[in-house]
Structure formats: C-alpha cells, structure tokens
Design a protein around this motif. Structure first.
Motif, PDB file in Angstrom:
ATOM      1  N   LEU A   1     -39.697  17.031   5.732  1.00  0.00           N
ATOM      2  CA  LEU A   1     -40.651  17.501   4.738  1.00  0.00           C
ATOM      3  C   LEU A   1     -42.019  17.655   5.399  1.00  0.00           C
ATOM      4  N   VAL A   2     -42.789  18.632   4.946  1.00  0.00           N
ATOM      5  CA  VAL A   2     -44.129  18.880   5.497  1.00  0.00           C
ATOM      6  C   VAL A   2     -45.167  18.588   4.422  1.00  0.00           C
ATOM      7  N   ALA A   3     -46.166  17.812   4.805  1.00  0.00           N
ATOM      8  CA  ALA A   3     -47.234  17.435   3.875  1.00  0.00           C
ATOM      9  C   ALA A   3     -48.586  17.680   4.538  1.00  0.00           C
ATOM     10  N   VAL A   4     -49.624  17.575   3.743  1.00  0.00           N
ATOM     11  CA  VAL A   4     -50.993  17.634   4.258  1.00  0.00           C
ATOM     12  C   VAL A   4     -51.739  16.394   3.780  1.00  0.00           C
ATOM     13  N   ASP A   5     -52.658  15.897   4.599  1.00  0.00           N
ATOM     14  CA  ASP A   5     -53.563  14.816   4.212  1.00  0.00           C
ATOM     15  C   ASP A   5     -54.981  15.241   4.547  1.00  0.00           C
ATOM     16  N   LEU A   6     -55.938  14.747   3.761  1.00  0.00           N
ATOM     17  CA  LEU A   6     -57.316  15.212   3.881  1.00  0.00           C
ATOM     18  C   LEU A   6     -58.268  14.047   4.098  1.00  0.00           C
TER      19      LEU A   6
ATOM     20  N   HIS B   1     -65.753  23.355   5.253  1.00  0.00           N
ATOM     21  CA  HIS B   1     -65.112  23.885   6.458  1.00  0.00           C
ATOM     22  C   HIS B   1     -64.109  22.843   6.920  1.00  0.00           C
ATOM     23  N   LEU B   2     -62.836  23.070   6.612  1.00  0.00           N
ATOM     24  CA  LEU B   2     -61.797  22.128   7.007  1.00  0.00           C
ATOM     25  C   LEU B   2     -61.365  22.402   8.438  1.00  0.00           C
ATOM     26  N   GLU B   3     -61.312  21.349   9.232  1.00  0.00           N
ATOM     27  CA  GLU B   3     -60.812  21.454  10.600  1.00  0.00           C
ATOM     28  C   GLU B   3     -59.533  20.647  10.724  1.00  0.00           C
ATOM     29  N   GLN B   4     -58.587  21.164  11.484  1.00  0.00           N
ATOM     30  CA  GLN B   4     -57.327  20.452  11.652  1.00  0.00           C
ATOM     31  C   GLN B   4     -57.526  19.280  12.598  1.00  0.00           C
ATOM     32  N   LEU B   5     -57.183  18.100  12.118  1.00  0.00           N
ATOM     33  CA  LEU B   5     -57.339  16.879  12.901  1.00  0.00           C
ATOM     34  C   LEU B   5     -56.136  16.626  13.790  1.00  0.00           C
ATOM     35  N   GLY B   6     -54.939  16.823  13.266  1.00  0.00           N
ATOM     36  CA  GLY B   6     -53.750  16.565  14.059  1.00  0.00           C
ATOM     37  C   GLY B   6     -52.525  16.476  13.168  1.00  0.00           C
ATOM     38  N   ALA B   7     -51.401  16.205  13.792  1.00  0.00           N
ATOM     39  CA  ALA B   7     -50.131  16.052  13.073  1.00  0.00           C
ATOM     40  C   ALA B   7     -49.633  14.627  13.252  1.00  0.00           C
ATOM     41  N   TYR B   8     -49.067  14.067  12.189  1.00  0.00           N
ATOM     42  CA  TYR B   8     -48.607  12.688  12.181  1.00  0.00           C
ATOM     43  C   TYR B   8     -47.151  12.679  11.722  1.00  0.00           C
ATOM     44  N   GLY B   9     -46.279  12.163  12.570  1.00  0.00           N
ATOM     45  CA  GLY B   9     -44.862  12.289  12.280  1.00  0.00           C
ATOM     46  C   GLY B   9     -43.998  11.120  12.698  1.00  0.00           C
ATOM     47  N   LYS B  10     -44.532   9.893  12.700  1.00  0.00           N
ATOM     48  CA  LYS B  10     -43.686   8.745  13.017  1.00  0.00           C
ATOM     49  C   LYS B  10     -42.525   8.677  12.028  1.00  0.00           C
ATOM     50  N   PRO B  11     -41.318   8.371  12.501  1.00  0.00           N
ATOM     51  CA  PRO B  11     -40.138   8.410  11.627  1.00  0.00           C
ATOM     52  C   PRO B  11     -40.250   7.558  10.373  1.00  0.00           C
ATOM     53  N   ASP B  12     -40.969   6.431  10.447  1.00  0.00           N
ATOM     54  CA  ASP B  12     -41.020   5.526   9.307  1.00  0.00           C
ATOM     55  C   ASP B  12     -42.338   5.585   8.549  1.00  0.00           C
ATOM     56  N   ARG B  13     -43.093   6.663   8.702  1.00  0.00           N
ATOM     57  CA  ARG B  13     -44.413   6.719   8.083  1.00  0.00           C
ATOM     58  C   ARG B  13     -44.353   6.884   6.560  1.00  0.00           C
ATOM     59  N   ASP B  14     -43.215   7.354   6.042  1.00  0.00           N
ATOM     60  CA  ASP B  14     -43.076   7.563   4.607  1.00  0.00           C
ATOM     61  C   ASP B  14     -41.700   7.076   4.186  1.00  0.00           C
ATOM     62  N   PRO B  15     -41.618   6.142   3.223  1.00  0.00           N
ATOM     63  CA  PRO B  15     -40.311   5.595   2.815  1.00  0.00           C
ATOM     64  C   PRO B  15     -39.418   6.612   2.121  1.00  0.00           C
ATOM     65  N   ARG B  16     -39.948   7.786   1.763  1.00  0.00           N
ATOM     66  CA  ARG B  16     -39.125   8.777   1.077  1.00  0.00           C
ATOM     67  C   ARG B  16     -38.280   9.602   2.032  1.00  0.00           C
ATOM     68  N   GLY B  17     -38.546   9.487   3.339  1.00  0.00           N
ATOM     69  CA  GLY B  17     -37.785  10.257   4.308  1.00  0.00           C
ATOM     70  C   GLY B  17     -38.657  10.697   5.456  1.00  0.00           C
ATOM     71  N   ARG B  18     -38.132  11.605   6.257  1.00  0.00           N
ATOM     72  CA  ARG B  18     -38.870  12.090   7.426  1.00  0.00           C
ATOM     73  C   ARG B  18     -39.926  13.089   6.966  1.00  0.00           C
TER      74      ARG B  18
ATOM     75  N   VAL C   1     -49.758  17.218   8.336  1.00  0.00           N
ATOM     76  CA  VAL C   1     -50.842  17.880   9.052  1.00  0.00           C
ATOM     77  C   VAL C   1     -52.143  17.457   8.383  1.00  0.00           C
ATOM     78  N   ALA C   2     -53.014  16.808   9.138  1.00  0.00           N
ATOM     79  CA  ALA C   2     -54.256  16.276   8.583  1.00  0.00           C
ATOM     80  C   ALA C   2     -55.411  17.229   8.838  1.00  0.00           C
ATOM     81  N   TYR C   3     -56.224  17.408   7.812  1.00  0.00           N
ATOM     82  CA  TYR C   3     -57.441  18.207   7.903  1.00  0.00           C
ATOM     83  C   TYR C   3     -58.625  17.317   7.549  1.00  0.00           C
ATOM     84  N   LEU C   4     -59.802  17.694   8.031  1.00  0.00           N
ATOM     85  CA  LEU C   4     -60.980  16.887   7.738  1.00  0.00           C
ATOM     86  C   LEU C   4     -62.214  17.735   7.641  1.00  0.00           C
ATOM     87  N   ALA C   5     -63.241  17.148   7.018  1.00  0.00           N
ATOM     88  CA  ALA C   5     -64.533  17.804   6.872  1.00  0.00           C
ATOM     89  C   ALA C   5     -65.587  16.741   6.638  1.00  0.00           C
ATOM     90  N   ILE C   6     -66.810  17.043   7.018  1.00  0.00           N
ATOM     91  CA  ILE C   6     -67.960  16.200   6.689  1.00  0.00           C
ATOM     92  C   ILE C   6     -69.041  17.127   6.170  1.00  0.00           C
TER      93      ILE C   6
END
Length: 242
Positions: A12-17, A77-94, A98-103
C-alpha cells in the motif's frame, strides 16, 4: 523463479506530512489525533493512503492536508522528504509512505476531519522531550523533517518570511533560535548576518527595544540563498570552525 512466476508483493502507498510554522516564537508542527485504529487516540502526522491507483502522490498529500486538518496546501510549497518502508512500520500490512514537508509563516488553526479526531499545532520541544509521542514511525519522519527545516535556515533566506516587513536583527535572531532550538551569541549572529550579501537590507530607520539604544531596522533582501551560509554552532564545532 522465472518472470512468469513472479507475483508482485502487496504494498500500500501512503503519504505523511510534516508541516512546521512559528507560533508565539515557538517552532510548532501540525499533528492530528487519530480517530480510527490502529493507534486510535494517539498523535500522528497528518496523512493517509492514496485514494486509488490513478491519484498522484503529491495530489494525495494536498488532499490529505485538506481532509485531515482543513489546510489549503496550495498556500504551501511542499518538498519531498523521503520514502519510509520498514516492513513493520504499519500493523495493517506492508505500507510505503512518501513524506512531504513545508515550513511557512502565518498558517491558520487547523480543523480536524475524516479519520482525525482532532488537529492542532504542537510545540516541537514537547515532542523532543517525550511529552508527546507519535504513532507508527512518525517520530523518525518528524526528526528528519526537523533537521531539514533547520538546514533550510542555514542556506536560504526563509527566516525573513517569519518577520514583519521591517525587523531588527534581534527579531531575526529569535527566529533562528526558535527553529534551531538553541541560544545564539548576539554579536556573532550580527557579524554573520551582515556578511551574507543581499540577505537583509537596512531601511534607514530605528525601533526602540526596551530601555536600550534604538535598534536599526532591516527588510528582506533580494537573495533567496545565503552566502556564506549561517551554519549552526553545533555544525561549526563538528567541522572544527571557530
């Protein structure tokens, strides 16, 4: 295994901000209280899954910011911070996030929606000292975003956006201290700011601060980058600078 036998893994692909702003001279980050499982009732960065396989990742980030906090991402102005994909990062599955950030300055009060029970600006020190804990691996994402924000002020003129149209160097220093999370020597800061050509420009006026002598007023210059950069004291120590 042949190519014909290969089955793509379910991911599954998600975004975090990570959204930062300054409020009451304190660096704050946008958090939402999760209204659903997993981690119902815990604080987390706003975000969520892509709506479908046709949604662009950046578009999903804009949508989630609007849905979870009622903030208009077109102002940021959102900038891409990085991708986070450790197998156990979410109990719902893999889940790959993709994280974005702004200040940005002057961001309004957030309002929760969809699966967020509450949305609020949270002082960064409250997370750093453990008073506020984050769900999933959001503490790692938050930490990476905080380092990005601090580095951004070293090499860009972003800090002036958090000041009034005209400001004193002391007011500018307060922005750096809030974002970097440390106190700065005033004379050393003044020297570095003055050495950065085109960073700030004097306006030929003064403002009285307290009982001391009136302080000179400045405005933002036309440079978007700072040269030489305003390196944080801790970074200078690591590099062996004076």
């Amino acid at each position: 295994m042949s190519d014909d036998d290969w089955i793509p893994p379910p991911v599954l692909v998600a975004v975090d901000l990570v959204i930062f702003t300054l409020r009451d001279s304190v660096l704050q980050v946008l958090l939402v209280e999760r209204g659903i499982e997993p981690f119902r009732g815990a604080w987390a960065l706003p975000g969520g899954f892509l709506a479908d396989d046709r949604e662009d990742v950046l578009a999903a980030a804009h949508r989630e910011l609007k849905e979870e906090a009622d903030l208009d991402a077109s102002r940021l102005h959102l900038e891409q911070l990085g991708a986070y994909g450790k197998p156990d990062r979410d109990p719902r599955g893999r889940v790959l996030s993709v994280a974005y950030l702004a200040i940005a300055p002057g961001l309004p009060e957030p309002r929760a929606g969809t699966d967020a029970a509450h949305a609020t600006w949270t002082p960064v020190p409250d997370i750093l000292d453990g008073r506020v804990r984050l769900a999933f691996d959001h503490h790692e994402i938050f930490g990476d975003g905080l380092e990005w924000a601090r580095s951004k002020l070293e090499r860009s003129a972003l800090a002036t956006a958090f000041c009034r149209e005209t400001f004193t160097i002391n007011e500018l220093q307060q922005v750096y201290e809030a974002v970097w999370g440390l106190g700065l020597d005033s004379r050393n800061f003044y020297r570095k700011v003055q050495a950065a050509e085109g960073f700030i420009v004097p306006v030929g006026a003064e403002r009285r601060e307290g009982r001391g002598r009136p302080a000179r007023l400045f405005k933002a210059g036309d440079r978007t980058t700072i040269n030489p950069p305003l390196v944080r004291p801790a970074a200078e120590a690591r590099e062996g600078k004076s």
